[in-house]
Each structure stands twice: as C-alpha cells, then as structure tokens.
Design an enzyme around this catalytic site. Structure first.
Site, PDB file in Angstrom:
ATOM      1  N   ASP A 410      16.215  25.156  13.120  1.00 50.40           N
ATOM      2  CA  ASP A 410      15.250  26.244  12.964  1.00 50.40           C
ATOM      3  C   ASP A 410      15.288  26.734  11.515  1.00 50.40           C
ATOM      4  O   ASP A 410      16.205  26.396  10.748  1.00 50.40           O
ATOM      5  CB  ASP A 410      15.600  27.381  13.928  1.00 50.40           C
ATOM      6  CG  ASP A 410      14.452  28.356  14.146  1.00 50.40           C
ATOM      7  OD1 ASP A 410      13.337  28.079  13.672  1.00 50.40           O
ATOM      8  OD2 ASP A 410      14.676  29.395  14.784  1.00 50.40           O
ATOM      9  N   GLU A 413      12.044  25.556   6.778  1.00 53.99           N
ATOM     10  CA  GLU A 413      10.888  25.294   5.920  1.00 53.99           C
ATOM     11  C   GLU A 413      11.263  25.123   4.430  1.00 53.99           C
ATOM     12  O   GLU A 413      10.511  24.396   3.749  1.00 53.99           O
ATOM     13  CB  GLU A 413       9.862  26.418   6.081  1.00 53.99           C
ATOM     14  CG  GLU A 413       9.210  26.487   7.440  1.00 53.99           C
ATOM     15  CD  GLU A 413      10.137  27.045   8.522  1.00 53.99           C
ATOM     16  OE1 GLU A 413       9.974  26.650   9.685  1.00 53.99           O
ATOM     17  OE2 GLU A 413      11.010  27.862   8.183  1.00 53.99           O
ATOM     18  N   ASP A 486       6.667  30.519  16.165  1.00 54.30           N
ATOM     19  CA  ASP A 486       6.719  31.868  16.729  1.00 54.30           C
ATOM     20  C   ASP A 486       5.338  32.337  17.172  1.00 54.30           C
ATOM     21  O   ASP A 486       4.654  33.104  16.474  1.00 54.30           O
ATOM     22  CB  ASP A 486       7.305  32.836  15.701  1.00 54.30           C
ATOM     23  CG  ASP A 486       8.744  32.499  15.358  1.00 54.30           C
ATOM     24  OD1 ASP A 486       9.389  31.803  16.152  1.00 54.30           O
ATOM     25  OD2 ASP A 486       9.212  32.932  14.291  1.00 54.30           O
TER      26      ASP A 486
END
Length: 778
Positions: A410, A413, A486
């Site tokens: 997670d 990025e 999300d």
C-alpha cells in the site's frame, strides 16, 4: 519507435521494466510493430518469428517525397515522408495510423545542473501525436475514475498518468490516480489496434475525435502524448482483432501471473482488526453464518510502531500461532507492507538499509526524509538491485511468518504526506543517479516485483505468491493483483467501479477489484448487498473499510442482508472453476477474464460505449444493479443471431435487443451465452481448499445449431508444478447434436486419470427451444 532525446542519453534499459529489446519483430502473425528511427535504415528481424521471410525490410516504393517499406508477406507497409516528416502505417494499402500527423513531434534537451553539487539535472520533455484513421472509439489509459470510452479532451483537462495517493477521489475526472498504464486501445468494427507509449514519467494524453466535426466524412482520432522526461518509445500493436491485440500486448509486457486458487475467493479486510482474538472471532463468525471465505487481512495497526515486517507484541504476541489457527481451516493471512522505513536507529532493518546506501537522496545528496504512517522515514530506492535483495531477505525472515502469510503493498505511489501532491519530489535522486521524475510511475511496480519475488524465494521457488498492490505500471500483471484504492460508500462509486475495472482489464491489469461497500463512510444495507453482488462477478473480491467506519462483517446488518450476502459469496465459490480457467487463459493468451461487450462482439457498434455491463469470459454476461431502489433494469443482449439463457430461471432470450428485466434485492442479472459450456462446483464449501472434494457441474447451453463448447483448467491451485512438471488438467469440452459429437465421456475419463479428485459430474443441457433443462449424471 525509440527516439533518444539527447546524443549522450544514458542507458535506458534500466528504466525498461519489460525487459525487452528495442529492436522488435515485424510479422504478419505476431502483428507487433516497433518503428525504428527512420534514418537508421534497415531493421534486423528475428529469424525465429513465425512468418519470417527476410532478415531485412524491403523497399516497396520510393519517390522524391517518401519511401514505402514492407516486410514478411507484404500485408503491412510503413511509408516515411521526408518533409514534413511523418510515418504512415498501412494495411493492404489503407492508412491506419499516422505518426506526427499534426507535426507535434517534440524534444526538449536536458539542461546543465545549476551547480556541480546538485545531483538533479532538472526537467525536460518529449511529445508526439498519432492520428488513428477510421476510429471513433478509444479506451485504456488507466487509472482514472471515468467512463470506459475515453472522452474528447478539448472541453477540459487531458488524461494525466501520474501515480498519486488520492483519498475519496473525484468521479468522472481525468486526473491521475494510484497507477498508470500508457496503453491506448482503438476499436472499430473491422480492426482493433493499440498505441503503447513506454514512459514512466508524468505524462499527459489529449484525445480529439473528428466525428464531432461535421466536415469530416471518415472518422479519425488524434492522440497527443506529452511526457516530462525519458525517450520516445512508441509501440503500435496491429491487432487486427481484440484477442490478437491482448496477446500482442502480453508479449510485450508480460502475461498475468496465474494466481493461487485461494486468491480468487473472498477476502475479509478492515483497517484494522485489533488483535489476535478479534481475528479469530471474525474467522469464527464466517463459519457460524455458513459464509465461505479464504483470507483475512491486517492493516498497519498490526505492526510494532509502524515498523513493517514486525508485529505489535501486545496485540499479536503469537503471529505464527494465529496463522496456524487459520491454516487448520485452509485459510490465509495477509499483512500490509508500505515502502516507508521508519527512521529508527534501534531497528536493524533501517540501520542496514541506511548503512548500505539504499535510501533515496535529495538533490543536494542528503538522505531524503518524508512523512507517512511511521512519521519521519526514509524511502528505499526504486532501482537498486541491492535494495530488492534486502527486501527479499526480510520478507523471507519476517518474524512469525509461515507459508500461509501473504503481503499487501500500500501507499507505494509513493505516498508522502509532506510532499508535493502527497508524493515524492521529482528532483530526489535514486540509485545510479536517476531522478525521481524519470521513474515515478515505476516506483510501486518495483516494490510489487520485489515482494512477489520475496514470497517465491520463501518457498524455494515452489509456491505461487499473492501480492496486492495499490500502485502499478505496465507489466504489473506479472506480480499479482491491484485494486481501485480509497473509494467511498456511495452508489456513484459502485457504478464507476465497473468502467474502472474494465479499463484496467483492457490495459492488461486483469486481476483487479474495488473495495466492497466502499472504503470511506458507511454503506446502507441495500448498497452493501448490491456491492457484494457486483464484486462477486469481478476478478478480485475483497471487503475492506476504514478505521473511521462502523464494523461491517456480513452478518451485522440483519438476517435479510446476511442471507443475500451469503448467497452471492456462495455463488462466487460455485463459479471458481470457471474463474480459474479464465485466469489460466489470461496467463497463457493475455485474454482478460472481465471483458467489455465489444471484445466479444467487435462488429456491433451498439456495444462500443457500454460500460455498465460486461462479459465474464465468453460465456457469461453480467449486468450488476448499481442504483438505489430500482425495480427494473435495462440489459443489452448483443448479437441478433445469439440466444441468451437466464442462469437462474433458464429462460431464453433472443439477442440483438435491450431487455427490460424486473429485479428485486435478490436479483443479479446474469446470462449464459448459447453455444457455451460452463463449469461449476456443486456447493461452495467453507473455502477454496474444499472445492476439489466437491462434485463438478457442467452446464451446456446449446445454440440454435445444437452445439456448444468450453474449457476447463485444473491444477493443485498453489504451486508451480503446472509449469515445472506439467501437472495440470486442461480439456476443451464440446457437444454437437447434428454431428453427433460429444467429448464429455472422454473429458470424464481423462479427468479420472489425473490426481484431481472429483466426486461426480452433473451435466445440464439447456436447449434454446426448450425452457426446461435435461440432466445427465455420470
């Protein structure tokens, strides 16, 4: 096309995650075209390629203004115009693609750094335009919360490819989200082609459709690419059909990893399950309510002070015992691992990484410090092979790790709370002197790769890994699954999840899903049920929610909701033989399990803009209900010569029309296509490990000619034995009443000869002229 932006450009192979050479094959069978720099001249071909006739391009025609080159059988040509420079790609004399049609080929050279002490050379840019003749529908370029068909960008912003952490992202937006795949797919009734722009820096794509201009008689689509850095490396995939294009793209970037069978089951997650007792209670709740599931997940609160690869000693004092408790029921545990290492001088992993120089530096050469869940932390290099080895070793040596523990990447990025746009500054410097701007969209790709390799190393190369990643790039399909990040518990987010997943599937990221119920906020019971119904018909199936939301295990909303959710999860498990077969097809041919209607019906223009229903393989059409309180839905049944069977009632409907179908809260519109064979499990069990002990049901939906065919693939569901020892069962099943051909007995005998246990086969024959089903037991 590979064009270098400066004469002394450094080796680009380091930034190429596809591990492919720049010189590619021209072939009438493989149909992948990589245009070389036009001035280089002749191009070396791969003599092992099917259709190989000559080791060189040959000149077909030459004038003062242009030269036309062809290769192999001569079906395709490349015409190079001198002034102004442009390239045309032709098929049998018809222009399909023009490179630099509008003269927007652009290079901005690197500038000298402001001082010798500065490691960052600063920005540059490259760009090019392509005109797609005859096309008025283009797709791809994930990830965006937008429609499946790309919109004309003249009325607003271009599509942005820049991986970012965007909480509760806006809908119908062209702004970048968590992952980027620079593949654009164009389709018309007689041709599908792709444009692959291999560049990992920030990229903008403008799309202009000419069909909005009434003066243009033949439609065309202009596509303008603009990237901040890198090289022009543009691949044209010639199709001619969707299936060939998917295969060509997989040849370039890699095929979908064959997931372990448990990964296709249902996953239960939350930020966060508080402790070992909580995990065991949730696990017992699924058994108590007779709801199958395979994996339970732990978010960041399971760690010791946000130090990844560790466990909170008070909340999870016996992680190995917890995993063994789950493993007794053949279930798995997944834990989170972000790319941020807490700056703790007493933590061995941090000290080893720091001392070995594995961390990113700022432009002045100092260790870059960002902020995420651990607080102040350092981020590991994306391109350091030594960093990969370090991660691999720690994955293998996680304290309390057992073979039933898997990993979730997670915030990769990467997310940086105090960075520009919540990510890493572009002028930070990675291993080898690479600026972050050059490789930003590859950062999560490399963490995903390292994690998957670490899990394989843990099993000494024998077991398939499972890794979920939020960030991705072209080729990430080789390492596992992704999800849409999300999202929010609202009907709009449920609705947008379908085109988002279809866009990912078209771009090769086929193991994908959305958080069931929405990550943020609390869903109403009807929304939760509808979301489970939709997600059960999509590749990756996980319920997940924020720490700020109410608990939402399936049995917490009353008996009616519990029954509805139990039913759709059980139906998902019954369909797992079919899903597993589809993933094997993706693994070997590049075909996505989730397909826009136009993939199966490429000549039907009525399907080209449909993104609220889809095909699951070639056999099933699904139309999830995505609006509150509806009593009727419209379902497009394509194919005027097709017959469709309602899988619940076995009613038949002719294709080529839009059906008005009454629905209740229990209704999930799914139709089986006539001419297909569908393999199911009879019963769901409590997890995927029980499927091999259950009977196998084969539903044969005969077409008007009395014929049907399909496939079944089975293996042990967990190891690489299917690849290393050819330990698998695969069979093409067919039945033709007119020709009196039936392979079912052969299929059963072959299945009995394998190590795969099937109690019995239950064959159901659906005939298009009868609503009743006949049953045959073997």
């Amino acid at each position: 096309m590979t064009l270098i932006k400066t004469s002394n450009d450094i080796d680009n192979t380091l930034l190429n995650p596809l591990q492919t050479a720049y010189w590619k094959t021209f072939s009438d069978t493989s149909e992948i075209l990589l245009i070389p720099p036009w001035f280089v001249g002749l191009l070396q071909l791969d003599s092992a390629c099917p259709g190989f006739l000559s080791c060189r391009l040959r000149v077909e025609k030459q004038t003062k203004e242009s030269v036309t080159l062809t290769w192999a059988l001569g079906r395709h040509q490349v015409r190079v115009w001198h002034l102004p420079f442009r390239l045309e790609i032709l098929c049998e004399g018809e222009v399909m693609v023009t490179f630099n049609a509008k003269g927007r080929l652009w290079f901005e050279a690197l500038k000298d750094p402001p001082s010798t002490a500065c490691l960052s050379p600063g920005p540059s840019s490259i760009g090019a335009d392509l005109c797609l003749q005859g096309f008025s529908h283009v797709y791809g370029l994930p990830e965006h919360a937008d429609s499946l068909q790309l919109r004309d960008t003249r009325d607003g912003e271009p599509y942005r490819l820049y991986n970012l952490d965007v909480y509760a992202y806006g809908l119908y937006s062209r702004l970048g989200l968590y992952g980027s795949v620079p593949l654009l797919v164009a389709h018309k009734p007689d041709r599908t082609l792709g444009i692959f722009w291999l560049n990992a820096s920030e990229t903008f794509v403008n799309v202009h459709y000419s069909h909005t201009d009434h003066q243009v008689t033949i439609p065309e689509t202009d596509v303008h690419w603009l990237s901040e850095s890198g090289v022009i490396d543009c691949r044209v995939l010639l199709g001619p059909g969707p299936q060939q294009l998917f295969s060509q793209y997989a040849q370039l970037t890699g095929y979908q990893a064959l997931p372990p069978l448990f990964a296709l089951g249902y996953h239960q997650s939350r930020w966060n399950y508080t402790d070992e007792a909580d995990v065991k209670a949730v696990d017992a709740g699924f058994d108590r309510h007779n709801i199958p599931y395979d994996v339970i997940w732990l978010d960041i609160e399971h760690t010791d002070g946000k130090r990844y690869f560790t466990w909170d000693p008070a909340l999870f004092p016996d992680p190995a015992g917890l995993q063994q408790h789950l493993e007794k029921k053949k279930r798995k545990l997944v834990v989170i691992s972000d790319p941020h290492l807490k700056a703790d001088p007493d933590w061995a992993l941090y000290c080893e990484a720091r001392d070995a120089g594995h961390f990113v530096k700022d432009r002045e050469g100092r260790l870059y410090q960002g902020s995420c869940w651990p607080g102040n932390e350092n981020l590991s290099h994306a391109l350091s092979f030594c960093t990969f080895l370090l991660l691999l070793r720690f994955l293998c040596l996680i304290q309390g790790s057992t073979p039933s523990l898997f990993v979730w990447n997670d915030m990769n990025e990467p997310s940086v709370f105090n960075g520009p746009e919540l990510t890493m500054p572009k002028d930070t410097v990675h291993y080898g002197g690479w600026e972050h701007r050059e490789l930003h969209n590859l950062y999560g790709f490399y963490q995903h790769m390292a994690t998957a390799e670490g899990l394989i190393t843990r099993s000494a190369g024998s077991e398939r890994p499972f890794v979920l990643s939020r960030s991705f790039f072209a080729g990430s399909q080789r390492f596992g699954a992704v999800w849409t990040g999300d999202n929010v518990a609202s009907w709009k987010y449920l609705k947008i999840s379908i085109p988002m997943l279809l866009s990912l599937s078209v771009a090769g990221i086929v193991f994908c899903g959305a958080d069931v119920g929405g990550f943020d906020q609390d869903p109403e019971p009807e929304l939760l049920v509808r979301w489970y119904q939709a997600a059960a018909l999509q590749p990756f199936f996980r319920g997940h929610s924020s720490i700020l939301t109410k608990r939402r295990e399936p049995w917490l909303f009353g008996e009616e909701v519990t029954v509805a959710i139990r039913t759709v999860i059980q139906q998902r498990y019954c369909l797992l033989p079919y899903w597993y077969t589809l993933f094997h097809q993706a693994h070997t041919s590049g075909l996505p399990p989730l397909r826009p209607l136009w993939v199966e019906f490429p000549r039907e223009q009525s399907t080209f803009s449909v993104d609220d229903q889809y095909m699951i393989g070639r056999a099933l059409l699904a139309c999830p209900v995505t609006e509150r309180g509806v009593q009727e839905v419209k379902v497009l049944l394509p194919g005027s010569s097709e017959i469709w069977y309602d899988i619940h009632s076995a009613k038949t409907y002719k294709g080529g029309r839009t059906l008005s179908l009454p629905v209740t809260l229990d209704t999930v519109p799914v139709f089986q296509r006539a001419g297909s064979v569908l393999c199911r499990s009879v019963g769901s069990g409590s997890c995927t490990a029980e499927l091999q002990q259950l009977p196998l049901s084969i539903t044969v939906a005969l077409n008007p000619e009395g014929a049907a065919d399909g496939e079944l693939y089975l293996d042990d569901g967990c190891s690489f034995s299917y690849r290393e020892r050819k330990a698998f069962f695969s069979h093409h099943i067919s039945k033709d009443l007119k020709k009196k051909q039936n392979t079912f007995l052969l299929f059963y005998l072959l299945l009995c000869a394998t190590d795969i246990e099937v109690a019995h086969l239950n064959l159901k024959f659906h005939n298009f002229w009868k609503e009743n089903a006949s049953h045959t037991m073997i």
